[in-house]
Design an enzyme around this catalytic site. Structure first.
Site, PDB file in Angstrom:
ATOM      1  CB  CYS A  39      -0.955   0.001   1.184  1.00  0.00           C
ATOM      2  SG  CYS A  39      -2.125  -1.359   1.117  1.00  0.00           S
TER       3      CYS A  39
ATOM      4  CG  ASN B 207      -6.672  -0.473   1.226  1.00  0.00           C
ATOM      5  OD1 ASN B 207      -5.967  -0.113   0.291  1.00  0.00           O
ATOM      6  ND2 ASN B 207      -6.181  -0.900   2.379  1.00  0.00           N
TER       7      ASN B 207
ATOM      8  CG  HIS C 227      -3.065   3.676   1.755  1.00  0.00           C
ATOM      9  ND1 HIS C 227      -3.634   3.195   0.603  1.00  0.00           N
ATOM     10  CD2 HIS C 227      -3.083   2.648   2.646  1.00  0.00           C
ATOM     11  CE1 HIS C 227      -3.974   1.927   0.788  1.00  0.00           C
ATOM     12  NE2 HIS C 227      -3.643   1.572   2.022  1.00  0.00           N
TER      13      HIS C 227
END
Ligand code: COA
Length: 323
Positions: A114, A280, A250
């Site tokens: 990520c 996500n 993020h």
């Protein structure tokens, strides 16, 4: 000659298929209320069968090239941040280079899960500032749905597919315009691998594997690590965090976003949050959110923008730029 690296264009792409929380209730033992309350997610996009990470990346790249007003052949560096490559090799960057009809230059993938996009723009910035390349296409692209265990409610409700892209360009430091990428701060602590990983891989199992996460332990690490990375990035750039206009994090959990923003005294309306609609999307989430906020007119030329992420590794980092 001192060179600085500026953002010339941004782009994004989300697969057509939307999977809502209500539909998720039919897949695992969960509820729309639980998902929204604990994560802030309402829906996520899922790539169609046969739609690959490179396909999502190509669409995001085309969108960014159009926004920048440049032709694909002007690109001499492609970096793709992804955890879900089309193939073990070649890199997804090489596949995207060919699909865009780009010849020459360099192309490679970066794997920091990520945190991948923050690692990728930091890497691109170094190459451009050194004069080795002049225009970079930096992409975060994921088909994360392909590595989810669709029977594990603690992970499968959180992730989605998508791609975002940024065109970075090098110019003389005294040219008029924005200051571009001002700093970045990257970290990894491999001792924390067990908190978030995929239980398969080429060398170990010869399978792709599925995401395993100790969500509450990751959550506990997140706010402190991300906040300190942002403070370090601000310090390197010699910027008072209070002067930041936009926070593009993020998109892992709305509670983490709010916690980090509060710690840095950022107002909620300075936080670009796309988690409700995108979920996500791992390395794609920052460029996707950045694209949304540029295209809807929030982020304007000259605005100071802080990016941050944390992911498997654990990896984490932040970058500060003037758009
Ligand atoms: N639906 C309903 N219940 C669920 C569920 C779901 N989808 N997933 C887990 N639960 C249950 C658990 O089984 C647990 O039940 P129990 O108390 O009976 O054991 C309960 O909900 C609480 O689980 P917990 O994991 O402690 O919840 P949480 O408040 O920590 O929220 C996350 C879970 C994953 C949303 C949260 O921990 C998180 O976002 N973590 C960080 C994720 C992240 O940043 N990842 C890194 C970047 S990729």
């Amino acid at each position: 000659m001192t060179r600085r690296v500026t953002v010339e264009g941004v782009g994004g792409y989300l697969p057509a298929r939307i999977l809502t929380n209500k539909e998720m209730e039919t897949i695992v033992d969960t509820t729309d209320e639980w998902i929204q309350e604990r994560s802030g997610i309402e829906q996520r996009h899922i790539a169609a069968e046969g739609e690959l990470t490179s396909d999502l990346g190509v669409e995001a790249a085309k969108n960014a090239l159009e926004h920048a007003g440049i032709q694909p052949e002007e690109i001499d560096l492609i970096i793709v941040a992804t955890t879900t490559p089309d193939l073990t090799f070649p890199s997804t960057a090489a596949i995207i280079q060919h699909k865009l009809g780009i010849k020459g230059g360099a192309a490679f993938d970066i794997q920091a899960v990520c945190t991948g996009f923050v690692y990728a723009i930091s890497t691109a910035e170094k190459f451009l500032a050194s004069g080795q390349f002049s225009k970079a296409l930096v992409i975060g692209a994921e088909t994360f749905s392909r590595i989810l265990d669709w029977e594990d409610r603690s992970t499968c409700v959180l992730f989605g597919d998508g791609a975002g892209a940024m065109i970075l360009s090098a110019e003389e430091a005294n040219a008029p315009g924005s200051r571009g990428i001002m700093s970045s701060y990257l970290r990894c602590d491999g001792a924390l691998t067990d908190l978030l990983y995929v239980d398969g891989g080429v060398s170990k199992t010869q399978t792709t594997g599925h995401v395993k996460m100790q969500g509450n332990k990751v959550f506990r690490e997140a706010v402190a690590k991300i906040s300190s990375a942002m403070e370090e990035a601000a310090k390197i750039a010699d910027i008072d965090p209070k002067t930041i206009d936009w926070f593009v994090p993020h998109q892992a959990n709305i509670r983490i976003l709010k916690g980090v923003a509060k710690k840095l005294s950022l107002r909620p309306d300075q936080v670009v949050a796309t988690i409700a609609k995108h979920g996500n999307t791992s390395a794609a989430s920052i460029p996707l959110a950045f694209n949304v906020a540029v295209k809807d007119g929030r982020i304007k030329k000259g605005d100071l923008v802080m990016l941050e992420a944390m992911g498997g590794g654990l990896t984490w980092g932040a970058a500060l730029l003037e758009y």
